[in-house]
Design a protein around this motif. Sequence first.
Motif, PDB file in Angstrom:
ATOM      1  N   ARG A  18      42.186  29.760  24.615  1.00  0.00           N
ATOM      2  CA  ARG A  18      41.620  30.382  25.564  1.00  0.00           C
ATOM      3  C   ARG A  18      41.579  31.927  24.987  1.00  0.00           C
ATOM      4  NH1 ARG A  18      44.824  31.403  31.298  1.00  0.00           N
ATOM      5  NH2 ARG A  18      43.593  32.750  32.238  1.00  0.00           N
TER       6      ARG A  18
ATOM      7  N   GLN B 245      41.237  45.334  28.550  1.00  0.00           N
ATOM      8  CA  GLN B 245      41.140  45.820  29.800  1.00  0.00           C
ATOM      9  C   GLN B 245      40.712  47.421  29.954  1.00  0.00           C
ATOM     10  OE1 GLN B 245      45.188  44.488  31.167  1.00  0.00           O
ATOM     11  NE2 GLN B 245      43.773  43.770  33.076  1.00  0.00           N
TER      12      GLN B 245
ATOM     13  N   SER C  21      34.643  38.842  35.685  1.00  0.00           N
ATOM     14  CA  SER C  21      35.208  37.743  35.402  1.00  0.00           C
ATOM     15  C   SER C  21      36.035  37.973  33.807  1.00  0.00           C
ATOM     16  CB  SER C  21      34.165  36.300  34.981  1.00  0.00           C
ATOM     17  OG  SER C  21      33.282  36.640  34.161  1.00  0.00           O
TER      18      SER C  21
ATOM     19  N   GLN D 107      38.974  40.039  34.908  1.00  0.00           N
ATOM     20  CA  GLN D 107      40.092  39.054  35.211  1.00  0.00           C
ATOM     21  C   GLN D 107      40.871  38.256  34.220  1.00  0.00           C
ATOM     22  OE1 GLN D 107      41.061  39.037  38.230  1.00  0.00           O
ATOM     23  NE2 GLN D 107      42.790  37.335  37.832  1.00  0.00           N
ATOM     24  N   GLU D 108      39.998  37.678  33.284  1.00  0.00           N
ATOM     25  CA  GLU D 108      40.434  36.903  32.144  1.00  0.00           C
ATOM     26  C   GLU D 108      41.565  37.534  31.515  1.00  0.00           C
ATOM     27  OE1 GLU D 108      40.893  33.470  29.435  1.00  0.00           O
ATOM     28  OE2 GLU D 108      40.695  33.928  31.686  1.00  0.00           O
ATOM     29  N   TYR D 109      41.209  38.981  31.023  1.00  0.00           N
ATOM     30  CA  TYR D 109      42.196  39.745  30.263  1.00  0.00           C
ATOM     31  C   TYR D 109      43.355  39.980  30.959  1.00  0.00           C
ATOM     32  CZ  TYR D 109      39.765  39.413  25.798  1.00  0.00           C
ATOM     33  OH  TYR D 109      39.677  38.784  24.506  1.00  0.00           O
ATOM     34  N   LEU D 110      43.193  40.252  32.421  1.00  0.00           N
ATOM     35  CA  LEU D 110      44.339  40.471  33.340  1.00  0.00           C
ATOM     36  C   LEU D 110      45.214  39.221  33.349  1.00  0.00           C
ATOM     37  CD1 LEU D 110      45.680  42.509  35.502  1.00  0.00           C
ATOM     38  CD2 LEU D 110      44.188  40.964  37.201  1.00  0.00           C
ATOM     39  N   GLU D 111      44.895  37.999  33.296  1.00  0.00           N
ATOM     40  CA  GLU D 111      45.564  37.012  33.252  1.00  0.00           C
ATOM     41  C   GLU D 111      46.341  36.912  32.006  1.00  0.00           C
ATOM     42  OE1 GLU D 111      43.270  33.547  34.673  1.00  0.00           O
ATOM     43  OE2 GLU D 111      42.824  34.792  36.326  1.00  0.00           O
ATOM     44  N   ILE D 112      45.449  36.983  30.611  1.00  0.00           N
ATOM     45  CA  ILE D 112      46.209  37.059  29.521  1.00  0.00           C
ATOM     46  C   ILE D 112      47.353  38.160  29.474  1.00  0.00           C
ATOM     47  CG2 ILE D 112      45.474  37.569  26.962  1.00  0.00           C
ATOM     48  CD1 ILE D 112      42.682  36.285  27.503  1.00  0.00           C
TER      49      ILE D 112
ATOM     50  N   SER E 175      49.067  39.167  31.481  1.00  0.00           N
ATOM     51  CA  SER E 175      50.356  38.600  32.449  1.00  0.00           C
ATOM     52  C   SER E 175      50.997  37.512  31.702  1.00  0.00           C
ATOM     53  CB  SER E 175      49.649  38.419  33.884  1.00  0.00           C
ATOM     54  OG  SER E 175      50.795  37.719  34.684  1.00  0.00           O
ATOM     55  N   ILE E 176      50.151  36.706  31.091  1.00  0.00           N
ATOM     56  CA  ILE E 176      51.098  35.430  30.499  1.00  0.00           C
ATOM     57  C   ILE E 176      51.547  35.982  29.181  1.00  0.00           C
ATOM     58  CG2 ILE E 176      50.398  33.440  28.997  1.00  0.00           C
ATOM     59  CD1 ILE E 176      48.197  32.947  31.199  1.00  0.00           C
TER      60      ILE E 176
ATOM     61  N   THR F 292      54.914  37.964  30.224  1.00  0.00           N
ATOM     62  CA  THR F 292      55.958  37.161  30.754  1.00  0.00           C
ATOM     63  C   THR F 292      56.474  36.262  29.470  1.00  0.00           C
ATOM     64  OG1 THR F 292      54.731  36.707  32.769  1.00  0.00           O
ATOM     65  CG2 THR F 292      56.198  34.970  31.998  1.00  0.00           C
TER      66      THR F 292
END
Length: 131
Positions: free
Chosen positions: A24, A90, A109, A112-117, A119-120, A123
């Motif tokens: 990813r 970002q 998009s 959004q992908e880097y926002l999710e990256i 976040s993961i 965490t």
Amino acid sequence: MLLIRVKKIVMDSKSAFVEAFRARTKTAALRVIRLYQQLPKTGEAEVIGKQLLRSATSVAANYRAACRGRSGAEWYAKLCICVEEADETQLWLELLGDSEIFPKSKLESLEQEYLEIVSILATARKSYSGK
């Protein structure tokens, strides 16, 4: 025997996640490379584009290095770099859109992908116990 099987399933699941996330981050970096190739040939687009290119490819490279870490401390250090670089990515994406160098609609998009990256990765970093 059952304990060994359960542990193997957990390890297989973790291994599958690690491989999927490696892919990813690499795919996201490739998307940024393609975006960079489409940027206008202006000074400001070149400066921001190169910064974006560096940070996005750094996320993929450092996550790959984290996966090969020789210790928990090394894994954590690389993960920290990944979080910083993904967050920086970002910023550059936001600046490209906010400055109207590149249409915001075409960046959504990827943002959004880097926002999710981020976040993961954040965490995962929080889960480090230092053991």
